[in-house]
Design a protein around this motif. Structure first.
Motif, short mmCIF file in Angstrom:
data_model
loop_
_atom_site.label_atom_id
_atom_site.label_comp_id
_atom_site.label_asym_id
_atom_site.label_seq_id
_atom_site.Cartn_x
_atom_site.Cartn_y
_atom_site.Cartn_z
N GLY A 1 2.89 8.81 -35.65
CA GLY A 1 4.08 9.61 -35.43
C GLY A 1 3.89 11.08 -35.72
N ILE A 2 2.77 11.44 -36.34
CA ILE A 2 2.50 12.86 -36.61
C ILE A 2 1.77 13.46 -35.40
CG2 ILE A 2 1.27 14.51 -38.07
CD1 ILE A 2 1.54 12.58 -40.39
N ASP A 3 2.27 14.55 -34.93
CA ASP A 3 1.64 15.24 -33.80
C ASP A 3 0.37 15.95 -34.30
OD1 ASP A 3 0.89 16.71 -31.62
OD2 ASP A 3 2.77 17.83 -31.43
N LEU A 4 -0.79 15.40 -33.96
CA LEU A 4 -2.05 15.95 -34.46
C LEU A 4 -2.48 17.22 -33.73
CD1 LEU A 4 -4.10 12.68 -35.11
CD2 LEU A 4 -2.69 13.99 -36.71
N SER A 5 -1.66 17.66 -32.78
CA SER A 5 -1.95 18.96 -32.16
C SER A 5 -1.33 20.10 -32.96
CB SER A 5 -1.42 18.98 -30.73
OG SER A 5 0.00 18.93 -30.71
N ARG A 6 -0.55 19.75 -33.98
CA ARG A 6 0.05 20.77 -34.84
C ARG A 6 -1.02 21.37 -35.75
NH1 ARG A 6 4.69 17.26 -37.49
NH2 ARG A 6 5.23 19.21 -38.57
N SER A 7 -0.67 22.38 -36.50
CA SER A 7 -1.62 23.02 -37.41
C SER A 7 -1.97 22.05 -38.55
CB SER A 7 -1.02 24.30 -38.00
OG SER A 7 0.04 23.99 -38.89
#
Length: 405
Positions: free
Chosen positions: A385-391
């Motif tokens: 559920g965590i967007d791994l494209s984020r910082s």
């Protein structure tokens, strides 16, 4: 027979085992037999603090008072020559026979020998104990040129100490990059550039075929037939468990002494821990693992119910050349599903993900920042559920929130 818990070897595994035994049994006799003439000391300081006072109390794992308060007898300068498992006795070099109720083998490991012509010349060094460190320092003269063979943690810490002391240093590593077991490719490249900017020459993907000289070192010959002139060679190319003592006993060995999850060997009443212990075909050879193995072994020697050893998540801190970085867990990209890396505010970090959990991390953020990464890896915190494209900072903020919930 009175209970006598006997420990052969005086490293960090031995000390943590003795403490665990005393925690379980406040009255029993505990002895540590060590070959060196010192109380157990912190070996990782031999390279990190090579030019500090290595004979001060600061390098000791525990001070003398601790052993007295806990009634743990440390016999220094004591070499064991034979183990008689059939009658639960060990024999020392001075002819004494010492009986044990339970025996723990913590003889550790020696540095792997350099298998090249000229390795026996004067001024070829390796650092495994205080005597090695003292010998190296005593032999150095102003203006000496030094080649360090091995681009792992110990080799680079040694190179840093020598560079800081004003010596001209060249690092030679057979692998394509530095600290390949701990770092990703980008970090290895950054590390090489940092060393070179500091004035240390780094030669990668190159082996040493011989050390030249008549009595003392004058240079090293590389596998491309080039020669580097130098006055000293210091090598660090891995370790070999010290299993010679158990060669003619019923205790099973392969690379190390074979143990089960309870740190028991194949011989009754005999345990092993630390750099000498081999579990599931693997010798860990890590400081943190040795501490935990010693604790588990000591506990199981004295407790009614055994506790299984769980391999610790490997953690490496590297502080040298103005760098403070850490490596935690599995940092092999070939064994993960995805990796995320970024340079944020001048700090490089890469995390490794498999099955929606973080399995490893490398960061130049400094030791204090390692705790969240270590907790996430050890607990198997889900990244689903965590967007791994984020910082990286946003990802780790969410990870921290999940760890606290």
């Amino acid at each position: 027979m009175n209970k006598h818990y006997l420990i052969i070897g005086s490293g960090v595994a031995a000390v943590h085992a003795a403490k665990a035994i005393r925690d379980q049994d406040p009255d029993t006799e505990i002895s540590i037999l060590g070959e060196e003439g010192h109380l157990p000391y912190n070996r990782i300081k031999l390279t990190k603090g090579l030019f500090t006072d290595l004979h001060s109390e600061k390098v000791l794992i525990k001070k003398e008072k601790w052993y007295k308060d806990n009634r743990i007898a440390v016999q220094t300068s004591t070499r064991v020559t034979n183990i008689h498992t059939d009658r639960q006795q060990v024999e020392t070099a001075d002819g004494r026979m010492i009986t044990y109720h339970k025996l723990l083998l913590c003889m550790g490991a020696r540095n792997r020998a350099l298998p090249v012509e000229g390795a026996g010349l004067k001024n070829v060094h390796t650092i495994r104990d205080l005597e090695d460190a003292d010998s190296l320092k005593a032999s150095l003269e102003s203006g000496n040129r030094i080649v360090t063979i091995g681009g792992g943690v110990q080799g680079l810490e040694t190179a840093w100490a020598l560079h800081e002391a004003g010596y001209e240093v060249t690092v030679i590593e057979a692998a394509p990059r530095l600290m390949a077991r701990q770092l990703d490719e980008t970090s290895s490249k950054m590390l090489k550039e940092t060393l070179e900017q500091a004035g240390v020459k780094v030669i990668l993907h190159t082996g040493v075929t011989s050390i030249t000289g008549v009595e003392s070192v004058t240079g090293v010959t590389l596998d491309d037939n080039s020669v580097i002139s130098c006055d000293h060679v210091v090598y660090s190319i891995g370790i070999v468990p010290n299993t010679t003592l158990v060669k003619d006993t019923p205790i099973d060995t392969r690379s190390g002494i074979v143990v089960n999850a309870n740190m028991e060997t194949s011989a009754p009443h005999v345990y092993a821990a630390g750099d000498i212990a081999e579990m599931n075909g693997h010798v860990e050879g890590l400081w943190g693992g040795a501490m935990e193995q010693g604790r588990i072994a000591g506990n199981n020697m004295a407790a009614a119910e055994p506790v299984a050893y769980r391999k610790a998540v490997p953690v490496t801190f590297f502080n040298a050349f103005g760098i403070s970085l850490f490596s935690i867990g599995d940092t092999d990209e070939a064994r993960c599903d995805q990796s995320v890396s970024a340079l944020e505010n001048g700090v490089y970090t890469q995390i490794f993900v498999k099955d929606y959990t973080m399995t490893g991390a490398v960061s130049w953020e400094g030791a204090a920042a390692s705790l969240t990464y270590k907790s996430a890896i050890e607990s198997g915190c889900s990244l689903e559920g965590i967007d791994l494209s984020r910082s990286i900072s946003e990802i780790m903020t969410e990870v921290k929130r999940r760890l606290q919930s």
